[in-house]
Design a protein around this motif. Structure first.
Motif, short mmCIF file in Angstrom:
data_model
loop_
_atom_site.label_atom_id
_atom_site.label_comp_id
_atom_site.label_asym_id
_atom_site.label_seq_id
_atom_site.Cartn_x
_atom_site.Cartn_y
_atom_site.Cartn_z
N ARG A 1 0.83 -1.21 0.00
CA ARG A 1 0.00 0.00 0.00
C ARG A 1 0.86 1.26 0.00
O ARG A 1 0.58 2.21 -0.73
N ALA A 2 1.88 1.27 0.85
CA ALA A 2 2.76 2.44 0.92
C ALA A 2 3.48 2.66 -0.41
O ALA A 2 3.63 3.81 -0.86
N ASP A 3 3.92 1.59 -1.05
CA ASP A 3 4.57 1.70 -2.36
C ASP A 3 3.60 2.26 -3.40
O ASP A 3 3.97 3.10 -4.21
N GLN A 4 2.36 1.79 -3.37
CA GLN A 4 1.37 2.28 -4.33
C GLN A 4 1.09 3.77 -4.11
O GLN A 4 1.02 4.55 -5.06
N ILE A 5 0.93 4.17 -2.86
CA ILE A 5 0.68 5.59 -2.55
C ILE A 5 1.89 6.42 -2.92
O ILE A 5 1.76 7.50 -3.52
N GLY A 6 3.09 5.94 -2.62
CA GLY A 6 4.32 6.65 -2.99
C GLY A 6 4.45 6.82 -4.49
O GLY A 6 4.78 7.90 -4.97
N ASN A 7 4.18 5.76 -5.23
CA ASN A 7 4.24 5.84 -6.70
C ASN A 7 3.20 6.82 -7.25
O ASN A 7 3.48 7.58 -8.18
N LEU A 8 2.01 6.81 -6.67
CA LEU A 8 0.97 7.75 -7.10
C LEU A 8 1.39 9.19 -6.83
O LEU A 8 1.23 10.07 -7.68
N LEU A 9 1.98 9.47 -5.66
CA LEU A 9 2.43 10.82 -5.32
C LEU A 9 3.57 11.27 -6.23
O LEU A 9 3.60 12.42 -6.67
N ILE A 10 4.48 10.36 -6.52
CA ILE A 10 5.60 10.70 -7.41
C ILE A 10 5.07 11.01 -8.81
O ILE A 10 5.49 11.98 -9.45
N GLU A 11 4.14 10.20 -9.30
CA GLU A 11 3.57 10.44 -10.63
C GLU A 11 2.79 11.74 -10.67
O GLU A 11 2.87 12.50 -11.64
N ALA A 12 2.04 12.05 -9.61
CA ALA A 12 1.30 13.30 -9.55
C ALA A 12 2.26 14.49 -9.57
O ALA A 12 2.03 15.48 -10.28
N PHE A 13 3.33 14.41 -8.79
CA PHE A 13 4.32 15.48 -8.78
C PHE A 13 4.97 15.62 -10.16
O PHE A 13 5.20 16.72 -10.64
N HIS A 14 5.25 14.50 -10.77
CA HIS A 14 5.86 14.47 -12.10
C HIS A 14 5.00 15.23 -13.10
O HIS A 14 5.48 16.10 -13.85
N TYR A 15 3.70 14.91 -13.15
CA TYR A 15 2.80 15.59 -14.08
C TYR A 15 2.63 17.07 -13.73
O TYR A 15 2.62 17.92 -14.62
N LEU A 16 2.51 17.37 -12.45
CA LEU A 16 2.37 18.76 -12.03
C LEU A 16 3.60 19.57 -12.44
O LEU A 16 3.48 20.68 -12.99
N ALA A 17 4.78 19.02 -12.21
CA ALA A 17 6.02 19.72 -12.57
C ALA A 17 6.11 19.92 -14.09
O ALA A 17 6.50 21.00 -14.55
N LEU A 18 5.73 18.91 -14.86
CA LEU A 18 5.76 19.06 -16.32
C LEU A 18 4.78 20.13 -16.80
O LEU A 18 5.10 20.92 -17.70
N PHE A 19 3.59 20.19 -16.20
CA PHE A 19 2.64 21.21 -16.58
C PHE A 19 3.14 22.60 -16.19
O PHE A 19 2.98 23.56 -16.95
N VAL A 20 3.76 22.73 -15.04
CA VAL A 20 4.30 24.03 -14.62
C VAL A 20 5.43 24.46 -15.55
O VAL A 20 5.49 25.62 -15.99
N ILE A 21 6.31 23.54 -15.89
CA ILE A 21 7.41 23.86 -16.81
C ILE A 21 6.85 24.23 -18.18
O ILE A 21 7.27 25.22 -18.79
#
Length: 139
Positions: free
Chosen positions: A16-36
């Motif tokens: 569960r922690a790995d799944q939540i961590g992966n989801l948070l990393i992917e969300a940050f990844h997309y957010l950062a790409l949209f900001v850039i």
């Protein structure tokens, strides 16, 4: 807790922690790409607005727009493939150096050692793009 129960509890929560961590990393990844991406568009629009206010565009201004275009393409490629397109960075560097070279020539109207150094850097970057190319791209 018994050792077997603890192991089972640990494995379940680790998944569960790995799944939540992966989801948070992917969300940050997309957010950062949209900001850039938004920052690139914003900067390009401001630069274009400055050209419009000036009433004309210089070669340096047009090359700056090409730099923004390459940055946008690089973000798009990274968004689709999750791979950093190193060649795009080299193309951006070549365009930036060409812009610097043109600006230097326009300002000084004479050849100097700086022009030769910039031209050499452009040549080295062009050779670097050839070296890092995959063999399958050579067809």
């Amino acid at each position: 807790m018994q050792p077997q129960r603890f192991d089972l509890w640990y494995e379940r929560n680790k998944v569960r922690a790995d799944q939540i961590g992966n989801l948070l990393i992917e969300a940050f990844h997309y957010l950062a790409l949209f900001v850039i991406g938004a920052s690139i568009v914003w900067s390009a629009v401001v630069a274009y607005g400055g050209m419009m206010m000036q009433g004309h565009a210089t070669i340096g201004d047009i090359l700056l727009l090409f730099i923004y275009l390459e940055l946008g393409a690089m973000v798009g490629i990274y968004f689709k493939t999750n791979l950093m397109p190193v060649r795009c960075l080299i193309y951006i560097a070549i365009t930036a150096l060409a812009r610097l070279l043109i600006g230097d020539i326009q300002a000084h109207h004479q050849a100097g050692p700086g022009i030769l150094m910039i031209a050499g850097a452009i040549l080295m970057l062009a050779i670097a793009t050839r070296i890092i190319r995959k063999p399958t791209d050579d067809n």
